[in-house]
Write a protein that holds these residues in place. Structure first.
Motif, PDB file in Angstrom:
ATOM      1  N   GLY A  77     -12.033   5.642 -38.190  1.00  0.00           N
ATOM      2  CA  GLY A  77     -11.184   4.813 -37.347  1.00  0.00           C
ATOM      3  C   GLY A  77     -11.135   3.407 -37.918  1.00  0.00           C
ATOM      4  N   ILE A  78      -9.927   2.856 -38.054  1.00  0.00           N
ATOM      5  CA  ILE A  78      -9.725   1.527 -38.621  1.00  0.00           C
ATOM      6  C   ILE A  78      -9.002   0.666 -37.588  1.00  0.00           C
ATOM      7  N   ARG A  79      -9.460  -0.574 -37.447  1.00  0.00           N
ATOM      8  CA  ARG A  79      -8.802  -1.509 -36.525  1.00  0.00           C
ATOM      9  C   ARG A  79      -8.754  -2.899 -37.162  1.00  0.00           C
ATOM     10  N   CYS A  80      -7.659  -3.588 -36.930  1.00  0.00           N
ATOM     11  CA  CYS A  80      -7.504  -4.983 -37.358  1.00  0.00           C
ATOM     12  C   CYS A  80      -7.401  -5.807 -36.075  1.00  0.00           C
ATOM     13  N   PRO A  81      -8.495  -6.468 -35.684  1.00  0.00           N
ATOM     14  CA  PRO A  81      -8.505  -7.176 -34.397  1.00  0.00           C
ATOM     15  C   PRO A  81      -7.605  -8.408 -34.379  1.00  0.00           C
ATOM     16  N   ASN A  82      -7.262  -8.826 -33.167  1.00  0.00           N
ATOM     17  CA  ASN A  82      -6.419 -10.007 -32.979  1.00  0.00           C
ATOM     18  C   ASN A  82      -7.179 -11.060 -32.189  1.00  0.00           C
ATOM     19  N   HIS A  83      -8.419 -11.279 -32.548  1.00  0.00           N
ATOM     20  CA  HIS A  83      -9.231 -12.279 -31.859  1.00  0.00           C
ATOM     21  C   HIS A  83      -9.856 -13.181 -32.921  1.00  0.00           C
ATOM     22  N   PRO A  84      -9.728 -14.482 -32.758  1.00  0.00           N
ATOM     23  CA  PRO A  84     -10.201 -15.396 -33.808  1.00  0.00           C
ATOM     24  C   PRO A  84     -11.691 -15.266 -34.115  1.00  0.00           C
ATOM     25  N   VAL A  85     -12.502 -14.994 -33.111  1.00  0.00           N
ATOM     26  CA  VAL A  85     -13.948 -14.865 -33.354  1.00  0.00           C
ATOM     27  C   VAL A  85     -14.216 -13.590 -34.147  1.00  0.00           C
ATOM     28  N   ALA A  86     -13.604 -12.489 -33.743  1.00  0.00           N
ATOM     29  CA  ALA A  86     -13.784 -11.224 -34.471  1.00  0.00           C
ATOM     30  C   ALA A  86     -13.313 -11.364 -35.916  1.00  0.00           C
ATOM     31  N   LEU A  87     -12.164 -11.976 -36.108  1.00  0.00           N
ATOM     32  CA  LEU A  87     -11.639 -12.163 -37.456  1.00  0.00           C
ATOM     33  C   LEU A  87     -12.532 -13.071 -38.288  1.00  0.00           C
ATOM     34  N   ALA A  88     -13.110 -14.079 -37.672  1.00  0.00           N
ATOM     35  CA  ALA A  88     -14.008 -14.990 -38.393  1.00  0.00           C
ATOM     36  C   ALA A  88     -15.266 -14.275 -38.865  1.00  0.00           C
ATOM     37  N   MET A  89     -15.720 -13.291 -38.112  1.00  0.00           N
ATOM     38  CA  MET A  89     -16.929 -12.540 -38.493  1.00  0.00           C
ATOM     39  C   MET A  89     -16.657 -11.564 -39.622  1.00  0.00           C
ATOM     40  N   LEU A  90     -15.396 -11.200 -39.811  1.00  0.00           N
ATOM     41  CA  LEU A  90     -15.076 -10.249 -40.854  1.00  0.00           C
ATOM     42  C   LEU A  90     -14.951 -10.957 -42.185  1.00  0.00           C
TER      43      LEU A  90
END
Length: 90
Positions: A77-90
């Motif tokens: 399962g693959i997901r590209c989140p739309n939350h700045p905190v989640a994206l910053a952790m990636l």
């Protein structure tokens, strides 16, 4: 594989319940999943419309991914989140 196993442990998740891979950019999915021409077109349409966002797409995992990640299914399962905190952790 040790890192994947530790994620299951940290989350208290059984090894039979696959993990979702979060990516910062839809283009990163190319390294993770195997897509034929038809599924690649569908994948592109879905990611263009719904990513970043809450949609998780399940596809055949590339052999380089640890089988444990998919709980032995060979699919991921693959997901590209739309939350700045989640994206910053990636």
């Amino acid at each position: 594989e040790d890192a994947v196993r530790s994620m299951f442990t940290c989350k208290g998740r059984p090894l039979t319940d696959p993990l979702i891979v979060h990516i910062p950019d839809p283009a990163d999915a190319e390294d993770l999943v195997q897509l034929d021409e038809k599924s690649a077109a569908l994948f592109a349409a879905l990611t263009t419309k719904f990513w970043p966002g809450p949609l998780t797409i399940v596809a055949k995992a590339k052999p380089k991914l640890p089988l444990l990640l998919s709980a032995g299914t060979g699919f991921v399962g693959i997901r590209c989140p739309n939350h700045p905190v989640a994206l910053a952790m990636l």
